[in-house]
Design an enzyme around this catalytic site. Structure first.
Site, mmCIF file in Angstrom:
data_model
loop_
_atom_site.group_PDB
_atom_site.id
_atom_site.type_symbol
_atom_site.label_atom_id
_atom_site.label_comp_id
_atom_site.label_asym_id
_atom_site.label_seq_id
_atom_site.Cartn_x
_atom_site.Cartn_y
_atom_site.Cartn_z
ATOM 1 N N TYR A 19 43.060 48.261 48.196
ATOM 2 C CA TYR A 19 43.222 47.473 46.956
ATOM 3 C C TYR A 19 44.579 47.778 46.307
ATOM 4 C CZ TYR A 19 42.072 45.510 42.330
ATOM 5 O OH TYR A 19 42.074 44.767 41.165
ATOM 6 N N THR A 74 33.960 42.061 33.466
ATOM 7 C CA THR A 74 33.743 40.859 34.284
ATOM 8 C C THR A 74 32.746 41.188 35.400
ATOM 9 O OG1 THR A 74 35.393 41.365 35.971
ATOM 10 C CG2 THR A 74 36.209 40.250 33.979
ATOM 11 N N ASP A 87 39.016 27.848 49.171
ATOM 12 C CA ASP A 87 39.107 29.253 49.576
ATOM 13 C C ASP A 87 40.596 29.568 49.741
ATOM 14 O OD1 ASP A 87 39.263 31.686 50.869
ATOM 15 O OD2 ASP A 87 37.627 31.264 52.263
HETATM 16 N N1 LIG Z 1 37.818 43.157 36.470
HETATM 17 C C1 LIG Z 1 38.714 44.103 36.430
HETATM 18 O O1 LIG Z 1 38.460 45.203 35.907
HETATM 19 C C2 LIG Z 1 40.099 43.874 36.977
HETATM 20 C C3 LIG Z 1 41.061 44.863 36.761
HETATM 21 C C4 LIG Z 1 42.338 44.684 37.266
HETATM 22 C C5 LIG Z 1 42.642 43.545 37.981
HETATM 23 N N2 LIG Z 1 41.694 42.605 38.185
HETATM 24 C C6 LIG Z 1 42.072 41.425 38.965
HETATM 25 O O2 LIG Z 1 41.795 40.271 38.216
HETATM 26 C C7 LIG Z 1 41.497 39.196 39.091
HETATM 27 C C8 LIG Z 1 40.213 38.530 38.642
HETATM 28 O O3 LIG Z 1 39.182 39.504 38.637
HETATM 29 P P1 LIG Z 1 37.821 39.268 37.814
HETATM 30 O O4 LIG Z 1 37.480 40.567 37.217
HETATM 31 O O5 LIG Z 1 37.941 38.049 36.988
HETATM 32 O O6 LIG Z 1 36.838 39.039 39.056
HETATM 33 P P2 LIG Z 1 35.573 38.062 39.216
HETATM 34 O O7 LIG Z 1 34.857 37.895 37.921
HETATM 35 O O8 LIG Z 1 34.835 38.583 40.395
HETATM 36 O O9 LIG Z 1 36.241 36.657 39.580
HETATM 37 C C9 LIG Z 1 36.950 36.493 40.773
HETATM 38 C C10 LIG Z 1 37.189 35.013 40.988
HETATM 39 O O10 LIG Z 1 37.946 34.859 42.189
HETATM 40 C C11 LIG Z 1 37.294 33.880 43.006
HETATM 41 N N3 LIG Z 1 37.554 34.155 44.403
HETATM 42 C C12 LIG Z 1 37.224 35.261 45.125
HETATM 43 N N4 LIG Z 1 37.566 35.093 46.398
HETATM 44 C C13 LIG Z 1 38.134 33.855 46.498
HETATM 45 C C14 LIG Z 1 38.671 33.108 47.569
HETATM 46 N N5 LIG Z 1 38.701 33.581 48.824
HETATM 47 N N6 LIG Z 1 39.149 31.859 47.310
HETATM 48 C C15 LIG Z 1 39.108 31.360 46.063
HETATM 49 N N7 LIG Z 1 38.613 32.027 45.004
HETATM 50 C C16 LIG Z 1 38.123 33.260 45.236
HETATM 51 C C17 LIG Z 1 35.809 34.010 42.656
HETATM 52 O O11 LIG Z 1 35.073 32.821 42.900
HETATM 53 P P3 LIG Z 1 34.315 32.504 44.282
HETATM 54 O O12 LIG Z 1 33.692 33.787 44.752
HETATM 55 O O13 LIG Z 1 33.339 31.434 43.923
HETATM 56 O O14 LIG Z 1 35.378 32.012 45.211
HETATM 57 C C18 LIG Z 1 35.920 34.212 41.143
HETATM 58 O O15 LIG Z 1 36.059 32.966 40.504
HETATM 59 C C19 LIG Z 1 41.450 39.782 40.498
HETATM 60 O O16 LIG Z 1 42.687 39.526 41.143
HETATM 61 C C20 LIG Z 1 41.290 41.264 40.251
HETATM 62 O O17 LIG Z 1 41.813 42.050 41.290
HETATM 63 C C21 LIG Z 1 40.423 42.733 37.703
#
Ligand SMILES: NC(=O)c1ccc[n+]([C@@H]2O[C@H](COP(=O)([O-])OP(=O)(O)OC[C@H]3O[C@@H](n4cnc5c(N)ncnc54)[C@H](OP(=O)(O)O)[C@@H]3O)[C@@H](O)[C@H]2O)c1
Length: 250
Positions: free
Chosen positions: A148, A183, A56
């Protein structure tokens, strides 16, 4: 390239695609997030060696243990990708202190702690690559995203300061700023929009697609390619690379 990479958020979405991309490029990849099953699925999709370490990243001692175990098993982390993160949407007056601090802890303080832990070994090696997954919300403000956007603007400040401080050491620091990526995080956003606006999830998804000039969601592989673009170069540092279908022009 037989480097050691560590990817936070590697259990899902952008982190998973990035881990696979780095593995395809020949790096050994340490996979970190909380869910062990998701990490195992990412490991199975990587063609090269991986080390799955549930952690975490909002727990400072867990971040230290994560790096220590990677060092013990393989050696110093040379490439750090900070992708762990989450979104939160609410009106300013409905954003309470707990929501505010949860966003800052996960999206800003956790990448800072990972960077701080990674930098000494990178300096000593004279080589390092750090990429933080930021957001278009690092570049522009939007309604209902106060916590955010503040966390994502903050993390871009961290990237720029670290890049300036580390210039000339062989360590580069960059941000990749995605728009809406296909995602699980965006799936949750779509469900939230559907609930709050009495639309179907298909209609909510179409609305998000239409907000990006290219008319579709970004794929996590497209974000991973931009991460690799940053990792492959010593000349690119202190940059924020938008992968958003033309949403933010800068
Ligand atoms: N999707 C979008 O449209 C988008 C757009 C702009 C930026 N982003 C950024 O891209 C990044 C990844 O997003 P994503 O879309 O890939 O999201 P996602 O599919 O929800 O994946 C998030 C990952 O972070 C892990 N995580 C969450 N809380 C955590 C914690 N406390 N400790 C360790 N791991 C943790 C989750 O696993 P666990 O829950 O198992 O820990 C998961 O593996 C984020 O920083 C997000 O803000 C995403």
């Amino acid at each position: 390239m037989d480097r050691i990479a560590l990817v936070t958020g590697a259990g899902s979405g952008i982190g998973r695609s990035t881990a696979i991309r780095l593995s395809q490029a020949g790096l050994r990849v340490v996979l970190a997030s909380r869910g062990a099953e998701d990490l195992a699925a990412t490991a199975a999709a990587c063609p090269g060696p991986t080390l799955a370490i549930p952690a975490d990243v909002t727990d400072p001692s867990a971040v230290d243990r994560l790096f220590s175990q990677a060092e013990h098993d393989w050696g110093a982390v040379e490439v750090l990708i900070a992708s762990a993160g989450a979104g939160y949407s609410a009106r300013i007056e409905r954003t309470n202190d707990a929501d505010w601090y949860r966003m800052l802890e996960l999206n800003l303080t956790a990448p800072f702690r990972c960077l701080r832990r990674a930098v000494p070994a990178m300096r000593a090696l004279g080589y390092g690559r750090i990429v933080v997954i930021a957001s278009t919300a690092s570049r522009v403000g939007e309604p209902y995203l106060a916590a955010y956007a503040a966390s994502k603007h903050g993390v871009l400040g961290l990237v720029r300061a670290a890049a300036a401080e580390l210039a000339g050491t062989g360590v580069t620091v960059n941000a990749v700023c995605p728009g809406f990526v296909d995602t699980p995080m965006t799936a949750a956003t779509i469900r939230n929009i559907a609930e709050k606006t009495s639309r179907t999830t298909d209609q909510a998804r179409s609305a998000l697609e239409a907000r990006q000039p290219i008319g579709r969601l970004i794929t996590p592989e497209e974000v991973a390619d931009a991460v690799w673009f940053c990792v492959a170069s010593e000349a690119i540092t202190g940059q924020a690379v938008n992968v958003d279908g033309g949403t933010v022009q800068s």
